[in-house]
Design a protein around this motif. Sequence first.
Motif, PDB file in Angstrom:
ATOM      1  N   SER A  29       0.832  -1.203   0.000  1.00  0.00           N
ATOM      2  CA  SER A  29       0.000   0.000   0.000  1.00  0.00           C
ATOM      3  C   SER A  29       0.865   1.251   0.000  1.00  0.00           C
ATOM      4  CB  SER A  29      -0.927   0.014   1.222  1.00  0.00           C
ATOM      5  OG  SER A  29      -0.184  -0.005   2.424  1.00  0.00           O
ATOM      6  N   ALA A  30       0.284   2.350  -0.510  1.00  0.00           N
ATOM      7  CA  ALA A  30       0.974   3.640  -0.544  1.00  0.00           C
ATOM      8  C   ALA A  30      -0.047   4.752  -0.346  1.00  0.00           C
ATOM      9  CB  ALA A  30       1.715   3.822  -1.860  1.00  0.00           C
ATOM     10  N   THR A  31       0.357   5.811   0.355  1.00  0.00           N
ATOM     11  CA  THR A  31      -0.509   6.944   0.664  1.00  0.00           C
ATOM     12  C   THR A  31       0.217   8.248   0.374  1.00  0.00           C
ATOM     13  OG1 THR A  31      -1.534   5.692   2.469  1.00  0.00           O
ATOM     14  CG2 THR A  31      -1.900   8.069   2.451  1.00  0.00           C
ATOM     15  N   VAL A  32      -0.497   9.207  -0.211  1.00  0.00           N
ATOM     16  CA  VAL A  32      -0.008  10.577  -0.370  1.00  0.00           C
ATOM     17  C   VAL A  32      -1.125  11.514   0.063  1.00  0.00           C
ATOM     18  CG1 VAL A  32       0.870  12.339  -1.930  1.00  0.00           C
ATOM     19  CG2 VAL A  32       1.497   9.950  -2.290  1.00  0.00           C
ATOM     20  N   GLN A  33      -0.781  12.500   0.892  1.00  0.00           N
ATOM     21  CA  GLN A  33      -1.771  13.484   1.352  1.00  0.00           C
ATOM     22  C   GLN A  33      -1.113  14.851   1.480  1.00  0.00           C
ATOM     23  OE1 GLN A  33      -4.820  13.015   4.803  1.00  0.00           O
ATOM     24  NE2 GLN A  33      -3.112  14.122   5.709  1.00  0.00           N
ATOM     25  N   ASP A  34      -1.853  15.879   1.096  1.00  0.00           N
ATOM     26  CA  ASP A  34      -1.373  17.257   1.241  1.00  0.00           C
ATOM     27  C   ASP A  34      -2.438  18.082   1.942  1.00  0.00           C
ATOM     28  OD1 ASP A  34       0.029  19.653   1.024  1.00  0.00           O
ATOM     29  OD2 ASP A  34      -0.881  20.128  -0.924  1.00  0.00           O
ATOM     30  N   GLN A  35      -2.041  18.775   3.003  1.00  0.00           N
ATOM     31  CA  GLN A  35      -2.894  19.752   3.671  1.00  0.00           C
ATOM     32  C   GLN A  35      -2.375  21.143   3.309  1.00  0.00           C
ATOM     33  OE1 GLN A  35      -2.536  17.249   7.580  1.00  0.00           O
ATOM     34  NE2 GLN A  35      -4.100  18.806   7.938  1.00  0.00           N
ATOM     35  N   TRP A  36      -3.210  21.896   2.608  1.00  0.00           N
ATOM     36  CA  TRP A  36      -2.798  23.193   2.063  1.00  0.00           C
ATOM     37  C   TRP A  36      -3.626  24.288   2.722  1.00  0.00           C
ATOM     38  CZ3 TRP A  36      -4.123  25.034  -3.573  1.00  0.00           C
ATOM     39  CH2 TRP A  36      -3.527  26.283  -3.791  1.00  0.00           C
ATOM     40  N   ARG A  37      -2.954  25.136   3.457  1.00  0.00           N
ATOM     41  CA  ARG A  37      -3.639  26.244   4.123  1.00  0.00           C
ATOM     42  C   ARG A  37      -3.578  27.478   3.236  1.00  0.00           C
ATOM     43  NH1 ARG A  37      -2.965  28.044  10.461  1.00  0.00           N
ATOM     44  NH2 ARG A  37      -4.733  29.505  10.496  1.00  0.00           N
ATOM     45  N   ILE A  38      -4.746  27.953   2.831  1.00  0.00           N
ATOM     46  CA  ILE A  38      -4.851  29.107   1.945  1.00  0.00           C
ATOM     47  C   ILE A  38      -5.349  30.285   2.784  1.00  0.00           C
ATOM     48  CG2 ILE A  38      -5.865  30.006  -0.180  1.00  0.00           C
ATOM     49  CD1 ILE A  38      -6.362  27.107  -1.017  1.00  0.00           C
ATOM     50  N   GLY A  39      -4.440  31.118   3.197  1.00  0.00           N
ATOM     51  CA  GLY A  39      -4.806  32.213   4.077  1.00  0.00           C
ATOM     52  C   GLY A  39      -5.081  31.717   5.483  1.00  0.00           C
ATOM     53  N   GLU A  40      -5.811  32.541   6.233  1.00  0.00           N
ATOM     54  CA  GLU A  40      -6.080  32.223   7.633  1.00  0.00           C
ATOM     55  C   GLU A  40      -7.343  31.388   7.822  1.00  0.00           C
ATOM     56  OE1 GLU A  40      -4.206  32.862  10.325  1.00  0.00           O
ATOM     57  OE2 GLU A  40      -2.686  33.612   8.939  1.00  0.00           O
ATOM     58  N   ARG A  41      -8.189  31.292   6.792  1.00  0.00           N
ATOM     59  CA  ARG A  41      -9.510  30.719   7.019  1.00  0.00           C
ATOM     60  C   ARG A  41      -9.828  29.479   6.186  1.00  0.00           C
ATOM     61  NH1 ARG A  41     -12.064  33.807  10.439  1.00  0.00           N
ATOM     62  NH2 ARG A  41     -11.582  36.026  10.601  1.00  0.00           N
ATOM     63  N   LEU A  42      -9.067  29.194   5.153  1.00  0.00           N
ATOM     64  CA  LEU A  42      -9.394  28.088   4.272  1.00  0.00           C
ATOM     65  C   LEU A  42      -8.267  27.072   4.257  1.00  0.00           C
ATOM     66  CD1 LEU A  42     -11.266  26.806   2.129  1.00  0.00           C
ATOM     67  CD2 LEU A  42     -10.058  28.164   0.400  1.00  0.00           C
ATOM     68  N   GLU A  43      -8.634  25.789   4.389  1.00  0.00           N
ATOM     69  CA  GLU A  43      -7.661  24.707   4.298  1.00  0.00           C
ATOM     70  C   GLU A  43      -8.228  23.593   3.420  1.00  0.00           C
ATOM     71  OE1 GLU A  43      -5.971  21.627   7.468  1.00  0.00           O
ATOM     72  OE2 GLU A  43      -4.998  23.583   7.623  1.00  0.00           O
ATOM     73  N   LEU A  44      -7.412  23.165   2.473  1.00  0.00           N
ATOM     74  CA  LEU A  44      -7.776  22.064   1.589  1.00  0.00           C
ATOM     75  C   LEU A  44      -6.942  20.844   1.932  1.00  0.00           C
ATOM     76  CD1 LEU A  44      -7.949  23.872  -1.887  1.00  0.00           C
ATOM     77  CD2 LEU A  44      -9.810  23.463  -0.267  1.00  0.00           C
ATOM     78  N   THR A  45      -7.556  19.677   1.893  1.00  0.00           N
ATOM     79  CA  THR A  45      -6.851  18.413   2.112  1.00  0.00           C
ATOM     80  C   THR A  45      -7.151  17.490   0.940  1.00  0.00           C
ATOM     81  OG1 THR A  45      -7.018  18.596   4.520  1.00  0.00           O
ATOM     82  CG2 THR A  45      -6.563  16.414   3.621  1.00  0.00           C
ATOM     83  N   GLY A  46      -6.105  17.048   0.274  1.00  0.00           N
ATOM     84  CA  GLY A  46      -6.253  16.110  -0.822  1.00  0.00           C
ATOM     85  C   GLY A  46      -5.375  14.900  -0.588  1.00  0.00           C
ATOM     86  N   GLY A  47      -5.875  13.732  -0.902  1.00  0.00           N
ATOM     87  CA  GLY A  47      -5.089  12.526  -0.682  1.00  0.00           C
ATOM     88  C   GLY A  47      -5.527  11.399  -1.580  1.00  0.00           C
ATOM     89  N   ILE A  48      -4.657  10.421  -1.736  1.00  0.00           N
ATOM     90  CA  ILE A  48      -4.967   9.240  -2.522  1.00  0.00           C
ATOM     91  C   ILE A  48      -4.253   8.052  -1.905  1.00  0.00           C
ATOM     92  CG2 ILE A  48      -3.063   9.563  -4.152  1.00  0.00           C
ATOM     93  CD1 ILE A  48      -5.071   8.599  -6.348  1.00  0.00           C
ATOM     94  N   HIS A  49      -4.920   6.906  -1.911  1.00  0.00           N
ATOM     95  CA  HIS A  49      -4.375   5.695  -1.303  1.00  0.00           C
ATOM     96  C   HIS A  49      -4.441   4.569  -2.325  1.00  0.00           C
ATOM     97  CE1 HIS A  49      -3.356   3.351   2.375  1.00  0.00           C
ATOM     98  NE2 HIS A  49      -3.892   2.358   1.691  1.00  0.00           N
ATOM     99  N   TYR A  50      -3.368   3.803  -2.408  1.00  0.00           N
ATOM    100  CA  TYR A  50      -3.295   2.687  -3.356  1.00  0.00           C
ATOM    101  C   TYR A  50      -3.028   1.400  -2.591  1.00  0.00           C
ATOM    102  CZ  TYR A  50      -1.519  -0.426  -7.003  1.00  0.00           C
ATOM    103  OH  TYR A  50      -1.315  -1.494  -7.839  1.00  0.00           O
ATOM    104  N   ASP A  51      -3.813   0.354  -2.886  1.00  0.00           N
ATOM    105  CA  ASP A  51      -3.634  -0.963  -2.281  1.00  0.00           C
ATOM    106  C   ASP A  51      -3.568  -2.007  -3.382  1.00  0.00           C
ATOM    107  OD1 ASP A  51      -4.169  -0.796   0.888  1.00  0.00           O
ATOM    108  OD2 ASP A  51      -5.471   0.634  -0.149  1.00  0.00           O
ATOM    109  N   ASP A  52      -2.587  -2.891  -3.293  1.00  0.00           N
ATOM    110  CA  ASP A  52      -2.433  -3.974  -4.268  1.00  0.00           C
ATOM    111  C   ASP A  52      -2.415  -5.296  -3.509  1.00  0.00           C
ATOM    112  OD1 ASP A  52      -2.029  -5.397  -6.586  1.00  0.00           O
ATOM    113  OD2 ASP A  52       0.144  -5.145  -6.551  1.00  0.00           O
ATOM    114  N   TYR A  53      -3.467  -6.118  -3.724  1.00  0.00           N
ATOM    115  CA  TYR A  53      -3.598  -7.410  -3.060  1.00  0.00           C
ATOM    116  C   TYR A  53      -3.164  -8.521  -4.010  1.00  0.00           C
ATOM    117  CZ  TYR A  53      -6.391  -5.134   0.551  1.00  0.00           C
ATOM    118  OH  TYR A  53      -6.827  -4.309   1.568  1.00  0.00           O
TER     119      TYR A  53
END
Length: 689
Positions: free
Chosen positions: A424-448
């Motif tokens: 498995s692998a994970t990537v996530q970014d928390q991006w704070r845009i100014g003082e009031r807005l925060e975006l979180t984007g992520g993706i997870h990959y699993d190979d069975y």
Amino acid sequence: MTMRRSTTVLFSIALGLLARGAPAADAPAADEAAELAALLDTLEEVTEIATRNRMNTDYVPGMVTVLRGEELESRGIATVWQALGLVSGVEITRNNFGEPLVLMRGVGQTLHSGNLKVMLNSVPMNNDLNGYAPGVMQLPVAMVERIEVYRGPGSALYGEYAYAGVVNVVTRQEGQGVYLRFDSHDSAGGGGYASWRSPSGKLKLFGDLSRWSGDGSRIDSGPDAFTTTGYSYAPGPIDDREGDGVAILGAEFNGFRLLSQYTRMEHGPWFGRSALPPPDPLAIGVTRHHTLSLDKGWALADDLDLQTRLYHQAFSDDSPEVVLVPPGYPTRIPPSLPAPPPGAPVPLAPPEGVVNQRSSDLRRSGAEASLTWDGWTDHQWLFGLGYARSEVTGSSYAENGATILPYNARTAGLPEGADRKLVSATVQDQWRIGERLELTGGIHYDDYSDVGDSITPRLAAVWRHDDRHLFKGQYAEAFRPPTFGELFDGTRNGRRLRPETLRSLELSYIYRVSDTRFQLTVFNTELQDLISEVAGPDRYRNLGEIRQRGAEAEWERRFAANWRLGANLSFLDSVDRPTGKPVGGSARWLANVTLDGRLAPEWQLSARLNHVGDRAGWPGGGTAPLDDYTTVSLGLSRFDLGAKGGTLRFGVENLFDDEVQALATVDTYRGNLTQPGRSGWLQYSYAIP
């Protein structure tokens, strides 16, 4: 008892206390103290469950609830499973075998396996045999510091089994204390916790130990699938004996954490699958789960941290003995299953009937590493890698006390040596845009190695309009892999099943001031490729598809000096797409009301109301619809009794003895499963100064 009467009782208590208030002379100081306490609670209520970074629960993407152990104790909650019933949009129930189920936003009743990622002290506890983590669900709350609940799909961060949500149970790891508890139905238990820190502060040792068991309520079962044939023990008393044991030992030194966690759950067959067990008890079931983990964190640079984990799990499940066919019934085919085609041989049953029991053992080992980097201004990145291997190390099937090997189409057992590898692998970014807005984007990959791969994304936003108003939005996907029990239960053992998938869009608004908090959430969810149980040689297939739309409202208000009133209400429209009918066992309405406060400096009152609305039976009429029910429970706490730190708590569950029913497996108990009614409890705990 009606919802209206139960609500009237609880709100009468609340209104009386509001009218009474605090003593006049102390009112200003008391109000200031309450406002300060509320503010501190808000600031201190942080969690890592939504992002793996410590954040205030209101600011994290997604919907997070934190339940505190001491509050749960005062309310009379006995186990983690019972505590989850307080969360908005969550219903707790049981199946034919008495296994504790958690339906989060209606997801769980139609699924064969677990629908939640369950962690104990941040260590995953789901097993690949059936997806459950039963030992954690039955953990006594007297051993719990807090329970963190993330509602909604969590696979983008946690991968497998984080399908409808994530639950992390954190046990007590500071201080020393012991407790004893007694409940109705000859249930009793006790335990303790302790911690020690070296003078230098570099070494810390801690442990939790508990054990409880009960003889069961022996309530009447109602008719089973065989009652109309004349070959049945039903109606008669169910065998709902159960118990749980927990032993946790931990050590921390220079950034290392070594943790050993052992759970043992015991349970009778309860109602059995389609036939009630005989009055003389059969062999009880025992589930054991031992996890050993080693964690280490490194600060590689001022803006770069590495966290690693090695772990090994040993899981064994010895099911209780279950009546497959009662004595005297002529064939091995229960009335709930279709008869063989004309001319086909009919398997005959022995005169003494058929009692079966299954046993399975699983080992899982793995390694995980995650890298957190915040060197890019206003961004915090998370990169994760994982590897795990699971293997069935033992499996057996017995009928009437005799083990049957090798497995065949009739016994459909797990083959020893069946294994699974996961990368498995994970990537996530928390991006704070100014003082009031925060975006979180992520993706997870699993190979069975056995069921293919899955990719699950998440995109979330949190906008702080001001200090009082917050808005959240999230799109997320999730998956659940087929378990070994699903892959190897049928004639084509090891057949390929696809993972179940879930897509969800949700929006939330939060309003909060020092003494009041309100939250409203709306969501739309699509569940596809559900692994459904069917008649025939291949017991499980990817057939199901469900559409869900719902809303959850939560409100909490502090008043006077030490009083708090809370409520949540959830609505769910859940439709089985193939039939167009409501999903079986999924309640359209759920509600909770809680009241907690000090009657005097040494006395605390806790009251709670739980309402579960009408639920549909299985599509096709395999069970009757279930009526709504409302339970009211009261608890009293007396502090510093006997010694400073000693607390006596007592109370009653389901005060008005309203009938509670759970949905039975299709075509087994058509009248469904009546649950134990009113009960009392008494607990004494002592926190050592």
